[in-house]
Design a protein around this motif. Structure first.
Motif: not given
Length: 202
Positions: A73-94
């Motif tokens: 629906x987000x795509x169908x209604x003309x909005x853009x999407x971005x990548x926010x990681x698969x599991x909402x990771x804190x980068x500093x911990x990985x």
């Protein structure tokens, strides 16, 4: 203390990330992190549709997998999407490898050129690797909608008092933000449109 605008040192550390898109057209950029989820993302989409505004949704891959119909629906209604990681990771911990692999898993679903690190946190090695592949989108206005210690009125005030041309505004379509978001989002959109701001996509 809530910091609406990122400190200069933070911006210098991630110097090739996009923090604000200065322009002469009064353009601003509305973004949402953490969805899509059924509890709030459809309401956000209804609100955007009512006000005829487009936004960019930085999606968590696991939520996309669980709720593909909302993502579509987000795509169908003309909005853009971005990548926010698969599991909402804190980068500093990985490790670098763990972090990049998690982002790539999300990328298989989102297929986007945009990335925002969860919590705004990633190591310099992670950042260096990612900016070669993605436009890393940070922010100019952090509304604090997710913070239970911030009132809905204050959340609105943070947004309207700090938005300027080129601002990248962050709200969240997650459960913690629902009360503040439902109060502040429609009011903020109406106020900013009345001030002559134009909502744009990246």
């Amino acid at each position: 203390m809530h910091i609406v605008r990122p400190p200069l040192l933070f911006k210098t550390f991630y110097s090739k990330a996009i923090w604000r898109k200065k322009n002469k057209e009064n353009n601003i950029y509305l973004t949402f992190d953490d969805g899509p989820i059924p509890e709030i993302t459809p309401w956000v989409l209804d609100c955007l549709q009512e006000h005829q505004v487009k936004a960019t949704f930085f999606c968590v891959g696991d939520n996309v997998k669980k709720h593909p119909e909302i993502f579509q629906r987000i795509l169908n209604e003309g909005h853009a999407v971005g990548n926010h990681s698969y599991n909402h990771l804190k980068g500093w911990e990985h490790t670098l490898e763990e972090y990049l692999e998690n982002i790539e898993t999300c990328q298989e679903l989102t297929k986007t050129s945009l990335f925002r690190p969860p919590y705004g946190k990633m190591t310099y090695a992670q950042y260096s690797a990612l900016h070669k592949k993605y436009d890393i989108i940070m922010w100019d206005v952090l509304t604090g909608d997710y913070n239970a210690r911030i009132s809905k009125e204050q959340c609105l005030k943070y947004c309207i008092d700090n938005t300027r041309h080129g601002s990248i505004i962050v709200f969240h379509d997650n459960i913690k933000a629902i009360a503040n978001l439902q109060y502040s989002l429609p009011k903020a959109i109406a106020f900013l449109k009345n001030k002559g701001f134009n909502f744009q996509l990246f």
